[in-house]
Design a protein around this motif. Structure first.
Motif, short mmCIF file in Angstrom:
data_model
loop_
_atom_site.label_atom_id
_atom_site.label_comp_id
_atom_site.label_asym_id
_atom_site.label_seq_id
_atom_site.Cartn_x
_atom_site.Cartn_y
_atom_site.Cartn_z
N CYS A 139 0.84 -1.19 0.00
CA CYS A 139 0.00 0.00 0.00
C CYS A 139 0.88 1.25 0.00
O CYS A 139 2.02 1.22 0.46
CB CYS A 139 -0.91 0.01 1.23
N GLU A 140 0.31 2.32 -0.50
CA GLU A 140 1.03 3.59 -0.54
C GLU A 140 0.31 4.60 0.35
O GLU A 140 -0.86 4.92 0.14
CB GLU A 140 1.12 4.12 -1.97
N GLY A 141 1.03 5.08 1.37
CA GLY A 141 0.46 6.05 2.28
C GLY A 141 1.02 7.44 2.06
O GLY A 141 1.75 7.70 1.09
N GLU A 142 0.70 8.33 2.95
CA GLU A 142 1.16 9.71 2.82
C GLU A 142 2.67 9.82 3.02
O GLU A 142 3.32 10.70 2.43
CB GLU A 142 0.44 10.59 3.85
N ASN A 143 3.24 8.93 3.82
CA ASN A 143 4.67 9.02 4.13
C ASN A 143 5.48 7.88 3.52
O ASN A 143 6.58 7.59 3.99
CB ASN A 143 4.86 9.03 5.66
N GLY A 144 4.94 7.24 2.51
CA GLY A 144 5.69 6.17 1.87
C GLY A 144 4.87 4.90 1.71
O GLY A 144 3.63 4.91 1.83
#
Length: 527
Positions: free
Chosen positions: A173-178
């Motif tokens: 998954c891709e989040g706000e911080n990586g």
């Protein structure tokens, strides 16, 4: 009054027609589709109370927390046929991990052994191109991906899960911080293919029909998968076909994001790595119960008082003729019992009683010690790593090397995943990652790297051996240069800078046998 048969109510007739239409629509597969759709609408609207911390906590526990206790005979059945009992073996492994400290320490020890030191290598790039902006930009993207999905942070937990259950189903998954990995429940995942990325798996979309599970906690594509499952026209028209990489409620996932990290890459079946230890681990718990019973029995005492018989003229006992009146004997026994300590019992008998001692376990260290020895002998890992017993350096080093080979092969499948992702983000330049290192070989790797650079080997080997990345090495060198640290460094005269040479050969840590180590410890050769 009007005569004849009464006229039907027009509204009632219309209601009956609507009911017939509804009954026709709610037949077979279409009924299930409408039911699932209504249930999903209810869960996302009127039942919002289900999405609370307590319920969410229970949902998270269901992902990988299903410990189950089984009898010894049942454990033997599960181990004998792992193909048919994957779920039960996972649950048993979790149970033994929780109750047996030896199992827990062994799995944590093995999973934390890998250091995940990594080195980036460009593939097929001319040296002249390595100074171009496009190449440096490609290097920056690859390096940033490694920092975003830091192997040292994310992968040890996955290794622990692999050692516990054999396979872990992860989704990138891709989040706000990586980037980060999201674990999917093993009970709703099935391996269906082996491709370029290794094993691929499908996900059971009925998982989202469970109360309290929100699609908002999953990547956006899962909403598309579920909507197609519930409302898609292709399902109604092609429900018996494998279309859109989906069959009924099973949705195959993109292998570049859905990764199966599996300890045993040769078999599709999921058998816990330490299944061969399950009986021994279970016996340790059983032996502890036996020791508890034995210890409890040791604090009890049984006093036997013999009632004498009357003797005849020839000084032999008369048959059934007791010399003490029964009432008198009973009173004395009651009085004695009232004053003795708790845990001591007294009985009376005219017969000779011989005590039979059943403490054969005392001839060994202990029954728990026996179970512990069997566990470590079967595991192949020396128990001396987890106890204070003495072991010579050469034997210990050989044992550690054996343990390292048990987990270092996992580096290959982790490298395969990262190399695959590099192809997506690196542009026209290709990159390859190398993982290396354990918590036991760092000094050896540093020494080897220092020797190699004397012959022109890359300095990057030193950085990686120390657990640093190439970029970290460059960053620190640039910082020291900018601060002028090297020019300001002045060596101090101290005991460390004064020559203190000793005669003779330097002491070595690698001894050939136990006698060599004993000789050095006892200073037998010093005269």
């Amino acid at each position: 009054m009007p005569r004849g048969r009464p006229r039907k109510n027009a509204n009632a007739k219309k209601e009956n027609e609507n009911k017939n239409v509804q009954n026709e629509n709610f037949v077979g597969e279409d009924y299930a589709k409408k039911f699932f759709s209504a249930m999903q609408n209810m869960m996302s609207g009127n039942a919002a109370w289900l999405f609370n911390p307590i319920w969410t906590n229970e949902i998270l526990k269901d992902i990988n927390m299903h410990p189950q206790k089984f009898s010894r005979d049942r454990i033997k059945e599960l181990i004998a046929n792992p193909r048919a009992h994957e779920k039960e073996l996972r649950e048993l492994s979790q149970y033994l991990f929780d109750i047996t400290m030896q199992m827990k320490r062994l799995i944590i020890y093995m999973s934390e052994m890998l250091t995940f030191d990594w080195l980036l290598e460009p593939i097929g790039v001319d040296p002249d191109e390595m100074t171009k902006p496009a190449f440096l930009k490609s290097l920056k993207r690859v390096t940033q991906f490694m920092y975003d999905l830091d192997p040292k942070m994310h992968l040890p937990d996955i290794v622990q899960g692999m050692l516990l259950e054999d396979a872990k189903f992860m989704y990138l998954c891709e989040g706000e911080n990586g980037y980060y990995f999201k674990e999917l429940p093993s009970d709703y995942c099935k391996i269906w293919k082996k491709g370029e990325m290794g094993y691929e798996y499908a996900f059971d979309l009925t998982y989202f029909l469970r109360p309290g599970i929100s699609l908002d906690d999953f990547p956006p594509e899962f909403k598309v998968y579920f909507d197609n499952f519930i409302n898609g026209e292709d399902y109604k028209n092609n429900k018996n076909k494998f279309k859109e990489r989906r069959w009924f409620y099973w949705q195959t996932l993109d292998p570049s994001r859905a990764v199966v990290f599996k300890y045993d890459q040769n078999r599709v079946g999921q058998t816990p790595v330490y299944a061969g230890l399950f009986l021994d681990a279970n016996e340790i718990a059983t032996f502890k119960e036996l020791l508890k019973s034995k210890t409890a029995l040791d604090v009890y005492k049984l006093l036997v008082a013999k009632i004498p018989l009357e003797k005849s003229e020839n000084k032999t006992n008369k048959k059934d003729n007791f010399s003490i009146h029964p009432e008198t004997a009973g009173k004395y026994m009651a009085a004695i019992q009232n004053v003795i300590q708790q845990g001591i019992r007294i009985v009376t008998s005219p017969m000779e009683i011989e005590a039979i001692n059943l403490n054969q376990a005392e001839t060994k260290d202990s029954i728990v010690g026996l179970g512990n020895k069997e566990f470590w002998d079967t595991s192949g890992t020396t128990s001396l790593l987890f106890s204070g017993d003495r072991m010579n350096a050469s034997t210990m080093k050989a044992s550690l090397r054996t343990d390292e080979t048990f987990v270092t092969h996992l580096y290959r499948q982790f490298a395969r995943f990262y190399n695959y992702k590099f192809k997506e983000i690196s542009g026209k330049y290709q990159w390859r990652i190398h993982f290396e290192g354990t918590i036991f070989d760092r000094e050896d790797r540093i020494e080897r790297a220092m020797k190699l650079i004397q012959f022109g080997a890359p300095i990057s080997y030193v950085a990686v051996a120390q657990g640093r990345t190439q970029q970290e090495f460059i960053n620190m060198l640039n910082l020291e240069s900018a601060l002028g640290m090297r020019e300001k460094m002045q060596p101090l005269v101290s005991a460390h800078t004064v020559s203190n040479k000793k005669n003779g050969r330097p002491q070595s840590d690698d001894l050939e046998n136990e006698n060599s180590e004993a000789t050095r410890d006892n200073e037998s050769n010093i005269r």
